[in-house]
Design an enzyme around this catalytic site. Structure first.
Site, PDB file in Angstrom:
ATOM      1  N   THR A 115     -30.060  67.909  12.233  1.00  0.00           N
ATOM      2  CA  THR A 115     -29.812  66.601  12.841  1.00  0.00           C
ATOM      3  C   THR A 115     -29.337  65.680  11.998  1.00  0.00           C
ATOM      4  OG1 THR A 115     -32.098  66.431  13.062  1.00  0.00           O
ATOM      5  CG2 THR A 115     -31.540  64.957  13.664  1.00  0.00           C
ATOM      6  N   THR A 129     -33.779  63.636   8.879  1.00  0.00           N
ATOM      7  CA  THR A 129     -33.152  64.596   9.711  1.00  0.00           C
ATOM      8  C   THR A 129     -34.456  65.060   8.344  1.00  0.00           C
ATOM      9  OG1 THR A 129     -31.358  66.149   8.720  1.00  0.00           O
ATOM     10  CG2 THR A 129     -32.005  64.248   7.266  1.00  0.00           C
ATOM     11  N   GLY A 130     -34.455  66.703   9.032  1.00  0.00           N
ATOM     12  CA  GLY A 130     -35.251  68.169   8.316  1.00  0.00           C
ATOM     13  C   GLY A 130     -36.516  68.445   9.680  1.00  0.00           C
ATOM     14  N   ARG A 181     -39.678  72.448  23.056  1.00  0.00           N
ATOM     15  CA  ARG A 181     -39.230  72.098  22.186  1.00  0.00           C
ATOM     16  C   ARG A 181     -38.645  70.536  21.259  1.00  0.00           C
ATOM     17  NH1 ARG A 181     -36.883  70.428  16.835  1.00  0.00           N
ATOM     18  NH2 ARG A 181     -38.781  70.166  15.139  1.00  0.00           N
ATOM     19  N   VAL A 182     -39.775  69.417  21.591  1.00  0.00           N
ATOM     20  CA  VAL A 182     -38.979  68.319  20.865  1.00  0.00           C
ATOM     21  C   VAL A 182     -39.369  67.998  19.288  1.00  0.00           C
ATOM     22  CG1 VAL A 182     -39.001  66.361  20.851  1.00  0.00           C
ATOM     23  CG2 VAL A 182     -38.740  67.642  23.367  1.00  0.00           C
ATOM     24  N   GLY A 183     -38.459  68.053  18.765  1.00  0.00           N
ATOM     25  CA  GLY A 183     -38.978  67.196  17.534  1.00  0.00           C
ATOM     26  C   GLY A 183     -38.665  66.267  17.363  1.00  0.00           C
ATOM     27  N   ASP A 184     -38.382  65.522  15.917  1.00  0.00           N
ATOM     28  CA  ASP A 184     -38.921  64.306  15.474  1.00  0.00           C
ATOM     29  C   ASP A 184     -37.550  62.788  15.682  1.00  0.00           C
ATOM     30  OD1 ASP A 184     -37.594  65.798  13.633  1.00  0.00           O
ATOM     31  OD2 ASP A 184     -36.629  63.725  12.724  1.00  0.00           O
ATOM     32  N   GLY A 241     -38.946  69.041  11.448  1.00  0.00           N
ATOM     33  CA  GLY A 241     -39.129  67.594  13.120  1.00  0.00           C
ATOM     34  C   GLY A 241     -40.644  68.170  13.000  1.00  0.00           C
TER      35      GLY A 241
HETATM   36  N1  GLY Z   1     -35.571  67.087  12.801  1.00  0.00           N
HETATM   37  C1  GLY Z   1     -34.806  67.729  13.894  1.00  0.00           C
HETATM   38  C2  GLY Z   1     -36.012  68.896  14.398  1.00  0.00           C
HETATM   39  O1  GLY Z   1     -36.226  69.002  14.024  1.00  0.00           O
HETATM   40  O2  GLY Z   1     -35.632  68.504  15.737  1.00  0.00           O
END
Ligand code: GLY
Length: 299
Positions: free
Chosen positions: A155, A206-207, A183-186, A209
């Site tokens: 990110t 970032t990292g 899939r959705v992250g943070d 998620g």
């Molecule tokens: N940090 C972005 C994700 O895990 O989607």
């Protein structure tokens, strides 16, 4: 006595291990994004406008995992997430699983003043169309590098403080390389990948998620900011995250009085920042590099 910064901005290009051949492009991209945001702030624009301007530059640059050059899902498609938060009003615009849009951050920014805080997939794309966002064929966002090498990045993000003392935060990502479709992250999740509140601070992360979401990482950092430097707040919460739920990451943060900080538990995190009291921006690949640099006189 040091002047209180009238404006401040910090951007990052993602927590990951930067391949040697991408180091120069990562620094240049962060500086270009910072310049775009800084111009907005110097011209009296809002923190939200500065965050959008900076992230649009990173979304156009295939060095970074956002917009053009986004990571590919396991199906070989691009699904993007982005968010913008206004620290003055606490309004949020976020999109997830968005395809076929050049600048997800601008779709998120357009959603900011609407009642809904998060739109996904086809609904997000319909909102992008309705609100006049720049559309494209989904495959136009796949860069030649991504087709060839399936690169690992993460990110991008930006936080800004404007001349009126307002804060904003923004994120944009193609998610994790090879992630399952859907899939959705943070990054579009409030209090996980970002937060901004005037008088308290702003943070963009970032990292990994799943870890950042499970640890409500952005919310915890905001709670830790009063009375600590941004570096300390980021470091403490990211290290706790690693211990409690696993995973590495990084982040950038600003205090209401313009202190900019950053930290990462990942190998690298390209970053650039500037405050109104600094003659020029600084850009680094790692925190260690910054520590060495502060002992070197700057012209
Ligand atoms: N940090 C972005 C994700 O895990 O989607």
């Amino acid at each position: 006595m040091t002047e209180t910064p009238r404006w401040a901005i910090i951007v990052h290009g993602g927590a990951h291990q930067t391949p040697p051949e991408q180091v120069a492009a990562s620094r240049a991209g962060c500086l270009a994004a910072l310049s775009a945001g800084r111009r907005v702030l110097e011209g009296g624009g809002t923190a939200v406008e500065a965050v959008e301007a900076a992230l649009r530059v990173l979304e156009d640059d295939p060095t970074f995992n956002a917009g053009y050059g986004s990571a590919l899902t396991a199906d070989g498609t691009v699904e993007m997430d982005s968010a913008v938060m206004d620290g003055q009003t606490l309004e949020v615009g976020a999109v997830a699983g968005l395809a076929g849009v050049r600048h997800p951050v601008s779709v998120a920014r357009r959603l900011l003043r609407e009642k809904e805080v998060l739109l996904t997939g086809a609904g997000a794309r319909r909102f992008a169309e309705r609100s006049g966002a720049e559309l494209c064929a989904p495959e136009e966002l796949i860069s030649p590098q991504q087709r060839k090498t399936f690169q690992e990045h993460d990110t991008v993000g930006c936080v800004a403080l404007d001349l009126r003392g307002h804060l904003a935060a923004g994120t944009s990502t193609g998610g994790l390389t090879g992630q399952p479709a859907g899939r959705v992250g943070d990054s579009p999740l409030i209090g996980c990948g970002f937060y901004a509140e005037d008088g308290v601070g702003a943070v963009a992360l970032t990292g990994e998620g799943e870890s950042l979401a499970r640890w409500m990482t952005a919310a915890r950092i905001l709670h830790r900011l009063p009375g600590r430097t941004p570096d300390e707040a980021l470091r403490t919460v990211l290290e706790e995250m690693g211990t409690r739920v696993g995973g590495t990451g990084g982040g950038i943060a600003l205090t209401p009085d313009g202190q900019a900080g950053w930290w990462h538990t990942s190998p690298d995190m390209p970053t650039a920042y500037q405050r109104s009291d600094m003659p020029s921006p600084r850009t680094y690949l790692t925190k260690t590099e910054e520590r060495d640099d502060v002992h070197t006189p700057h012209g």
